[in-house]
Design a protein around this motif. Structure first.
Motif, mmCIF file in Angstrom:
data_model
loop_
_atom_site.group_PDB
_atom_site.id
_atom_site.type_symbol
_atom_site.label_atom_id
_atom_site.label_comp_id
_atom_site.label_asym_id
_atom_site.label_seq_id
_atom_site.Cartn_x
_atom_site.Cartn_y
_atom_site.Cartn_z
ATOM 1 N N GLU A 127 30.938 15.880 63.957
ATOM 2 C CA GLU A 127 31.958 15.880 62.913
ATOM 3 C C GLU A 127 31.649 16.920 61.831
ATOM 4 O O GLU A 127 32.550 17.563 61.324
ATOM 5 N N ALA A 128 30.362 17.045 61.478
ATOM 6 C CA ALA A 128 30.034 17.932 60.361
ATOM 7 C C ALA A 128 28.614 18.459 60.483
ATOM 8 O O ALA A 128 27.766 17.880 61.155
ATOM 9 N N ALA B 193 31.521 26.148 59.544
ATOM 10 C CA ALA B 193 32.839 25.526 59.402
ATOM 11 C C ALA B 193 33.957 26.548 59.584
ATOM 12 O O ALA B 193 34.921 26.307 60.322
ATOM 13 N N LYS C 14 33.460 20.037 60.071
ATOM 14 C CA LYS C 14 33.388 19.991 58.612
ATOM 15 C C LYS C 14 32.005 20.443 58.145
ATOM 16 O O LYS C 14 31.054 20.436 58.910
ATOM 17 N N GLY D 237 31.498 17.514 49.928
ATOM 18 C CA GLY D 237 32.297 18.086 51.001
ATOM 19 C C GLY D 237 33.436 17.160 51.365
ATOM 20 O O GLY D 237 33.695 16.168 50.681
ATOM 21 N N PRO D 238 34.118 17.463 52.466
ATOM 22 C CA PRO D 238 35.223 16.604 52.910
ATOM 23 C C PRO D 238 34.734 15.200 53.242
ATOM 24 O O PRO D 238 33.546 14.995 53.526
ATOM 25 N N LEU E 121 33.677 12.031 55.153
ATOM 26 C CA LEU E 121 33.044 11.824 56.453
ATOM 27 C C LEU E 121 33.006 10.329 56.717
ATOM 28 O O LEU E 121 32.758 9.543 55.808
#
Length: 187
Positions: free
Chosen positions: A67-68, A84, A95, A114-115, A117
């Protein structure tokens, strides 16, 4: 895939040797003395170096569900951002996040920036240079306390001074793109 990574690594190593690798007397953030220093940010904050590092990392993990990617500020910041951006261009967005040394004292008081999660998501830690692994371990503990699945860390250069073993004790493998031997340094 092997040939692509090999070509990218050759280019990145050449750039590191030219722009980031220094011999001399240095004191590392751990307080240890060293006869060489690698300033990874000289590379990861330059367009070519950011592209090469991100390309290698994406190749290493392209078959995995992540995911990140992120890690301790300041070393991870440019790498995570480049990964990213490049992942979006490659139509498989990942992400990015950064981990503050201490939680922000105002606003949302977040330590992981960050975004959003989702807990349980698989995250990859990243940093430019690993020595003892202290920054990675601190980041790993913060992420796991929030419920994230973190089993892999990657660095551009592992100085081979304990980071791999320290992470292994926490059930997290360390993948390094380079080691001191790539720079002609025996450890």
């Amino acid at each position: 895939m092997e040939n692509k990574i090999k070509k990218l690594k050759t280019q990145l190593l050449e750039l590191l040797k030219k722009e980031a690798f220094r011999k001399g007397d240095f004191v590392l953030s751990s307080g240890k003395k060293s006869q060489f220093y690698i300033d990874g940010r000289c590379i990861t904050l330059a367009a070519e170096g950011a592209y090469l590092a991100a390309s290698i990392i994406l190749e290493l993990f392209k078959a995995e569900d992540i995911e990140a990617i992120g890690g301790p500020t300041l070393g991870a910041d440019p790498i995570a951002g480049a990964v990213a951006a490049l992942s979006f261009i490659n139509n498989k967005p990942v992400k990015a996040f950064i981990i503050r040394k201490t939680p922000k004292g105002h606003g949302t008081r977040r330590q992981i920036e960050g975004p959003s999660l989702m807990a349980g998501s698989r995250l990859i830690l990243v940093d430019d240079v690993a020595t003892s692994g202290k920054s990675f371990i601190e980041s790993l503990d913060i992420l796991r306390a929030e419920g994230f699945n973190v089993d892999t860390a990657i660095c551009i250069v592992d100085r081979k001074e304990g980071a791999k073993a320290a992470l292994a004790e926490k059930n997290c493998k360390l993948i390094s793109i380079f080691t001191p031997e790539d720079f002609g340094i025996k450890v």
